[in-house]
Design a protein around this motif. Structure first.
Motif, mmCIF file in Angstrom:
data_model
loop_
_atom_site.group_PDB
_atom_site.id
_atom_site.type_symbol
_atom_site.label_atom_id
_atom_site.label_comp_id
_atom_site.label_asym_id
_atom_site.label_seq_id
_atom_site.Cartn_x
_atom_site.Cartn_y
_atom_site.Cartn_z
ATOM 1 N N ASP A 68 0.807 -1.227 0.000
ATOM 2 C CA ASP A 68 0.000 0.000 0.000
ATOM 3 C C ASP A 68 0.838 1.274 0.000
ATOM 4 O O ASP A 68 0.286 2.371 0.134
ATOM 5 C CB ASP A 68 -0.944 0.020 1.213
ATOM 6 C CG ASP A 68 -2.206 -0.783 0.980
ATOM 7 O OD1 ASP A 68 -2.635 -0.923 -0.177
ATOM 8 O OD2 ASP A 68 -2.772 -1.277 1.972
ATOM 9 N N ARG A 71 0.041 4.488 -2.076
ATOM 10 C CA ARG A 71 -1.086 5.377 -1.749
ATOM 11 C C ARG A 71 -0.649 6.842 -1.691
ATOM 12 O O ARG A 71 -1.434 7.738 -2.014
ATOM 13 C CB ARG A 71 -1.724 4.967 -0.438
ATOM 14 C CG ARG A 71 -2.537 3.706 -0.616
ATOM 15 C CD ARG A 71 -3.769 3.756 0.255
ATOM 16 N NE ARG A 71 -4.605 2.619 -0.034
ATOM 17 C CZ ARG A 71 -5.799 2.708 -0.595
ATOM 18 N NH1 ARG A 71 -6.286 3.878 -0.932
ATOM 19 N NH2 ARG A 71 -6.515 1.632 -0.806
ATOM 20 N N ASP A 73 1.438 8.368 -3.652
ATOM 21 C CA ASP A 73 1.359 8.863 -5.031
ATOM 22 C C ASP A 73 -0.087 8.921 -5.516
ATOM 23 O O ASP A 73 -0.442 9.791 -6.313
ATOM 24 C CB ASP A 73 2.186 7.986 -5.979
ATOM 25 C CG ASP A 73 3.662 8.328 -5.950
ATOM 26 O OD1 ASP A 73 4.030 9.378 -5.380
ATOM 27 O OD2 ASP A 73 4.461 7.550 -6.500
ATOM 28 N N GLN A 74 -0.917 8.016 -5.051
ATOM 29 C CA GLN A 74 -2.327 8.053 -5.429
ATOM 30 C C GLN A 74 -2.957 9.357 -4.944
ATOM 31 O O GLN A 74 -3.656 10.038 -5.692
ATOM 32 C CB GLN A 74 -3.080 6.874 -4.842
ATOM 33 C CG GLN A 74 -4.571 6.870 -5.172
ATOM 34 C CD GLN A 74 -5.283 5.662 -4.622
ATOM 35 O OE1 GLN A 74 -4.738 4.576 -4.559
ATOM 36 N NE2 GLN A 74 -6.521 5.855 -4.216
ATOM 37 N N TYR A 75 -2.693 9.711 -3.694
ATOM 38 C CA TYR A 75 -3.250 10.939 -3.135
ATOM 39 C C TYR A 75 -2.675 12.187 -3.811
ATOM 40 O O TYR A 75 -3.400 13.145 -4.069
ATOM 41 C CB TYR A 75 -2.975 11.029 -1.634
ATOM 42 C CG TYR A 75 -3.616 9.938 -0.810
ATOM 43 C CD1 TYR A 75 -4.911 9.490 -1.069
ATOM 44 C CD2 TYR A 75 -2.932 9.344 0.241
ATOM 45 C CE1 TYR A 75 -5.496 8.485 -0.304
ATOM 46 C CE2 TYR A 75 -3.510 8.349 1.014
ATOM 47 C CZ TYR A 75 -4.796 7.928 0.737
ATOM 48 O OH TYR A 75 -5.368 6.939 1.499
ATOM 49 N N GLY A 78 -2.727 11.127 -8.288
ATOM 50 C CA GLY A 78 -3.918 10.562 -8.902
ATOM 51 C C GLY A 78 -3.709 9.254 -9.650
ATOM 52 O O GLY A 78 -4.580 8.836 -10.406
ATOM 53 N N ILE A 79 -2.567 8.596 -9.449
ATOM 54 C CA ILE A 79 -2.349 7.301 -10.111
ATOM 55 C C ILE A 79 -2.722 6.190 -9.134
ATOM 56 O O ILE A 79 -2.688 6.375 -7.921
ATOM 57 C CB ILE A 79 -0.899 7.130 -10.615
ATOM 58 C CG1 ILE A 79 0.097 7.212 -9.468
ATOM 59 C CG2 ILE A 79 -0.566 8.182 -11.649
ATOM 60 C CD1 ILE A 79 1.519 6.936 -9.886
ATOM 61 N N SER A 80 -3.096 5.043 -9.664
ATOM 62 C CA SER A 80 -3.546 3.956 -8.793
ATOM 63 C C SER A 80 -2.424 3.528 -7.855
ATOM 64 O O SER A 80 -1.256 3.479 -8.244
ATOM 65 C CB SER A 80 -4.039 2.767 -9.614
ATOM 66 O OG SER A 80 -2.965 2.102 -10.225
ATOM 67 N N HIS A 81 -2.794 3.223 -6.616
ATOM 68 C CA HIS A 81 -1.768 2.910 -5.622
ATOM 69 C C HIS A 81 -1.111 1.569 -5.884
ATOM 70 O O HIS A 81 0.034 1.365 -5.503
ATOM 71 C CB HIS A 81 -2.320 3.007 -4.198
ATOM 72 C CG HIS A 81 -3.081 1.839 -3.705
ATOM 73 N ND1 HIS A 81 -4.428 1.691 -3.894
ATOM 74 C CD2 HIS A 81 -2.673 0.749 -3.003
ATOM 75 C CE1 HIS A 81 -4.829 0.573 -3.328
ATOM 76 N NE2 HIS A 81 -3.787 -0.019 -2.782
ATOM 77 N N ALA A 84 1.569 2.485 -8.564
ATOM 78 C CA ALA A 84 2.616 3.294 -7.923
ATOM 79 C C ALA A 84 3.418 2.440 -6.943
ATOM 80 O O ALA A 84 4.651 2.543 -6.870
ATOM 81 C CB ALA A 84 2.003 4.489 -7.208
#
Length: 159
Positions: A68, A71, A73-75, A78-81, A84
């Motif tokens: 996880d 996450r 980079d997701q936050y 905006g790329i899926s964790h 990333a």
């Protein structure tokens, strides 16, 4: 477990973990912290032992502690964790002495940890299940607001 210890001491890992904790400090739903990573690792390990599979403990723990981490980079981007996390894991695992074959197993599992369509005894399928079972829905303060469907919420302890 020596290589696994290198992961948690890896500078990129430590910085990413700190960033993730800061980004999730106000998160009301299940967090992605050491408690979660340890729960996923321990449940995965127990499941692997029960099925008598030959998956080394350090590979299980390394996957759990990295799955996880994307996450952040997701936050921020905006790329899926999972994507990333796979990129981050490849870098860290290589630095920590994991072979190309070991990295492939772990990175593939990280990529599939949210939606797996594998045979039941595969590491990816076991890991997927362990990730879900690690959540303490029974005592969660945000249970009523949680986006998980009722039938997916853990209503009893298995591990």
């Amino acid at each position: 477990m020596e290589r696994f210890q290198k992961i948690v001491c890896h500078e990129t890992y430590k910085q990413t973990y700190e960033k993730l904790q800061e980004l999730e400090k106000d998160r009301e739903f299940c967090g992605h912290d050491m408690e979660h990573f340890l729960s996923v690792a321990r449940i995965s390990y127990l499941m692997v032992l029960e099925k008598n599979l030959d998956i080394p403990k350090d590979i299980i723990y390394a996957t759990a502690f990295l799955h996880d981490m994307g996450r952040a980079d997701q936050y921020e981007k905006g790329i899926s964790h999972d994507e990333a996390g796979a990129i981050l894991a490849e870098e860290i695992l290589k630095d920590c002495g994991y072979t190309a074959a070991e990295r492939k197993i772990m990175v593939d599992t990280i990529l599939k940890h949210r939606d797996v369509e594998e045979k039941e005894d595969s590491f990816a399928a076991i890991f997927y299940r362990a990730d879900k079972l690690s959540r303490d829905c029974i005592h969660c303060k945000a249970r009523q607001e949680c986006y998980w469907p009722q039938e997916k919420k853990n209503s009893r302890y298995i591990y």
